[in-house]
Scaffold this active site. Structure first.
Site, PDB file in Angstrom:
ATOM      1  N   HIS A   1      92.798  19.009 170.753  1.00  3.17           N
ATOM      2  CA  HIS A   1      93.762  19.771 169.949  1.00  3.17           C
ATOM      3  C   HIS A   1      94.307  18.899 168.818  1.00  3.17           C
ATOM      4  O   HIS A   1      95.345  18.256 168.935  1.00  3.17           O
ATOM      5  CB  HIS A   1      94.902  20.237 170.856  1.00  3.17           C
ATOM      6  CG  HIS A   1      95.820  21.230 170.242  1.00  3.17           C
ATOM      7  ND1 HIS A   1      96.465  22.188 170.972  1.00  3.17           N
ATOM      8  CD2 HIS A   1      96.218  21.431 168.959  1.00  3.17           C
ATOM      9  CE1 HIS A   1      97.228  22.936 170.190  1.00  3.17           C
ATOM     10  NE2 HIS A   1      97.088  22.480 168.944  1.00  3.17           N
TER      11      HIS A   1
ATOM     12  N   ARG B   1      93.790  19.568 158.908  1.00  2.00           N
ATOM     13  CA  ARG B   1      94.325  20.200 157.683  1.00  2.00           C
ATOM     14  C   ARG B   1      93.309  20.469 156.574  1.00  2.00           C
ATOM     15  O   ARG B   1      93.570  21.284 155.686  1.00  2.00           O
ATOM     16  CB  ARG B   1      95.478  19.370 157.101  1.00  2.00           C
ATOM     17  CG  ARG B   1      96.639  19.119 158.046  1.00  2.00           C
ATOM     18  CD  ARG B   1      97.271  20.376 158.562  1.00  2.00           C
ATOM     19  NE  ARG B   1      98.537  20.124 159.265  1.00  2.00           N
ATOM     20  CZ  ARG B   1      99.063  20.929 160.164  1.00  2.00           C
ATOM     21  NH1 ARG B   1      98.420  22.042 160.498  1.00  2.00           N
ATOM     22  NH2 ARG B   1     100.209  20.638 160.725  1.00  2.00           N
TER      23      ARG B   1
ATOM     24  N   HIS C   1     102.451  16.626 158.521  1.00  2.90           N
ATOM     25  CA  HIS C   1     103.109  17.350 157.431  1.00  2.90           C
ATOM     26  C   HIS C   1     103.543  16.351 156.366  1.00  2.90           C
ATOM     27  O   HIS C   1     103.943  15.218 156.689  1.00  2.90           O
ATOM     28  CB  HIS C   1     104.346  18.095 157.928  1.00  2.90           C
ATOM     29  CG  HIS C   1     104.046  19.236 158.849  1.00  2.90           C
ATOM     30  ND1 HIS C   1     103.427  20.395 158.416  1.00  2.90           N
ATOM     31  CD2 HIS C   1     104.278  19.404 160.172  1.00  2.90           C
ATOM     32  CE1 HIS C   1     103.295  21.221 159.443  1.00  2.90           C
ATOM     33  NE2 HIS C   1     103.796  20.648 160.517  1.00  2.90           N
TER      34      HIS C   1
ATOM     35  N   ASN D   1     106.408  23.282 167.876  1.00  5.43           N
ATOM     36  CA  ASN D   1     106.091  24.547 168.541  1.00  5.43           C
ATOM     37  C   ASN D   1     104.942  24.319 169.522  1.00  5.43           C
ATOM     38  O   ASN D   1     103.860  23.914 169.101  1.00  5.43           O
ATOM     39  CB  ASN D   1     105.686  25.594 167.508  1.00  5.43           C
ATOM     40  CG  ASN D   1     105.467  26.966 168.107  1.00  5.43           C
ATOM     41  OD1 ASN D   1     105.494  27.162 169.322  1.00  5.43           O
ATOM     42  ND2 ASN D   1     105.228  27.941 167.246  1.00  5.43           N
TER      43      ASN D   1
ATOM     44  N   ASP E   1      97.990  17.698 169.943  1.00  3.35           N
ATOM     45  CA  ASP E   1      98.540  18.662 168.980  1.00  3.35           C
ATOM     46  C   ASP E   1      99.010  17.926 167.725  1.00  3.35           C
ATOM     47  O   ASP E   1     100.049  18.241 167.151  1.00  3.35           O
ATOM     48  CB  ASP E   1      99.658  19.501 169.590  1.00  3.35           C
ATOM     49  CG  ASP E   1     100.030  20.711 168.737  1.00  3.35           C
ATOM     50  OD1 ASP E   1      99.305  21.001 167.763  1.00  3.35           O
ATOM     51  OD2 ASP E   1     101.053  21.371 169.028  1.00  3.35           O
TER      52      ASP E   1
END
EC number: 3.5.2.3
Length: 418
Positions: A46, A50, A297, A266, A293
């Site tokens: 996972h 991007r 960003h 999340n 995960d």
């Protein structure tokens, strides 16, 4: 050495030629590994790379460099790119970028639905038959909340032994959610993300998987209730697997009191009770694997007020250290258990050929060497990832990956990328 007394490992080309004590090293390049632990190369089921579309936060090159730094030799790239990886053309693009850069193997994950919109199945068969050979499908970031669509996806992938990886989040129960629903959210006045929003989807999907006779994988499981549902499903023989992230093994919603958006993720950080339940479930095998995960960003998407901040944390370069702190140093797992949860089982679930193999003669030389005695503060300035949104900045964590080999080729030497 993993699994017993110190031994020598001889690599010849792309494979492990021999494992034993006192092997001759004439003419060989020698890596002194006294006191270190050798693991099969880590596999992340996972990862968000991007590219294409958000190269300002990560690319396949920077993401795989981060992976090699963290001891990974294979990563599975999630489909929520721009354009979405819902066609053979996009997954092949990501696959070929991984091949070109060579820091680790990149296996694309295909979207379940067109555009991640949850309305129409994507080209699952075409993505599977493409050069990328996709076997894992997910709308991660969004839940496949339509039961009919989910059933059809499970039926479709069953034909070729694929798996649907579900982001379990009932959208109607999480509208406006900013953090875990509980005492802290009430005190802070932030919209709550209730545990039942995750648990209700997992309960539905394991029943659908049982009905269809197909495989379902639960992404980033985060609550004690979800653990109990997965445990019940496995007791019935349902073909379900589940993952937990390093941050859900260590961090709690109490950190949100700082209003620092680095803790916004999340599913959200949960309670101490949930954290302890997740650790126990990973130890007893109810939760099958650790997955990062990894969600990079750019600075501007996190350096803002809480409500406006993007959700997600980078994790490839710190995952093994967090697992050492939460699972090994607490006595819940030994290093063989870590190899199982972070290499063997994720490779099996994702069908990553050549990965997750034993450290033994004849196997591909996909390896990770760890200095388990090391302790140091996390400094994101030294990350290989393009993004720095880590929740561990300045925190002391144990362990350090010193070397990573992909099919016998060193990608990391003495903690530095080659």
């Amino acid at each position: 050495m993993l699994g017993g007394e110190p031994q020598d490992v001889l690599i010849d080309g792309s494979v492990i030629a021999e494992v034993g004590v006192g092997l001759p090293a004439d003419g060989a390049e020698v890596v002194e590994a006294d006191g270190k632990v050798l693991l099969p190369g880590l596999v992340d089921l996972h990862t968000h790379l991007r590219e294409p579309g958000r190269e300002d936060s990560e690319t396949v090159l920077t993401g795989t460099r981060a992976a090699a730094s963290g001891g990974y030799t294979a990563v599975f790239a999630m489909a929520n790119t721009f354009p979405v990886a819902d066609t053979a053309g996009v997954v092949e693009q990501v696959y070929r970028l991984g091949q070109e850069h060579g820091y680790c193997d990149v296996q694309p994950i295909g979207a379940v639905t067109v555009g991640l919109e949850g309305r129409k199945l994507a080209e699952l068969g075409a993505m599977h038959e493409s050069a990328a050979g996709v076997t894992v499908f997910s709308d991660d970031g969004k839940c496949v909340d339509d039961a009919v669509i989910m059933r059809r996806a499970l039926e479709y992938v069953k034909a070729f032994g694929g798996v649907v990886a579900q982001h379990a989040q009932e959208p109607r129960l999480t509208e406006g959610a900013q953090m875990n629903e509980g005492v802290v959210s009430a005190e802070l006045g932030l919209g709550g993300w209730p545990a039942v929003a995750e648990e209700s989807i997992i309960a539905r999907d394991v029943l659908l998987a049982e009905h269809v006779g197909s495989r379902v994988h639960i992404c980033h499981l985060s609550t004690a209730g979800s653990v109990e549902i997965v445990r019940w499903a496995k007791s019935r023989g349902i073909d379900v697997t589940a993952e937990v992230t390093p941050h859900h093994l260590l961090l709690t919603d109490e950190l949100v009191r700082s209003y620092n958006p680095v803790y916004k993720v999340n599913p959200p950080l949960r309670t101490e009770r949930d954290v302890l339940a997740l650790r126990e479930a990973l130890a007893d095998g109810t939760i099958d694997i650790v997955a990062t995960d990894h969600a990079p960003h750019p600075h501007e998407d996190k350096d803002c007020e809480w409500a406006a901040a993007a959700m997600g944390m980078v994790g490839l370069e710190t995952a093994l250290s967090v697992v050492q702190e939460t699972m090994v140093e607490t006595g819940l797992l030994d290093w063989a258990g870590v190899a199982d949860r972070m290499s063997v089982k994720p490779a099996k679930i994702g069908q990553a050929a050549g990965h997750g193999r034993p450290v033994s003669a004849g196997e591909p030389a996909n390896l990770t060497l760890v200095d388990t005695a090391y302790r140091g503060s996390v400094d994101p300035a030294g990350f290989a990832s393009r993004s720095r949104n880590t929740p561990y900045e300045g925190r002391e964590l144990p362990g350090r990956v010193t070397h990573t080999w992909l099919r016998g080729k060193a990608t990391l030497v003495d903690g530095k990328l080659t």
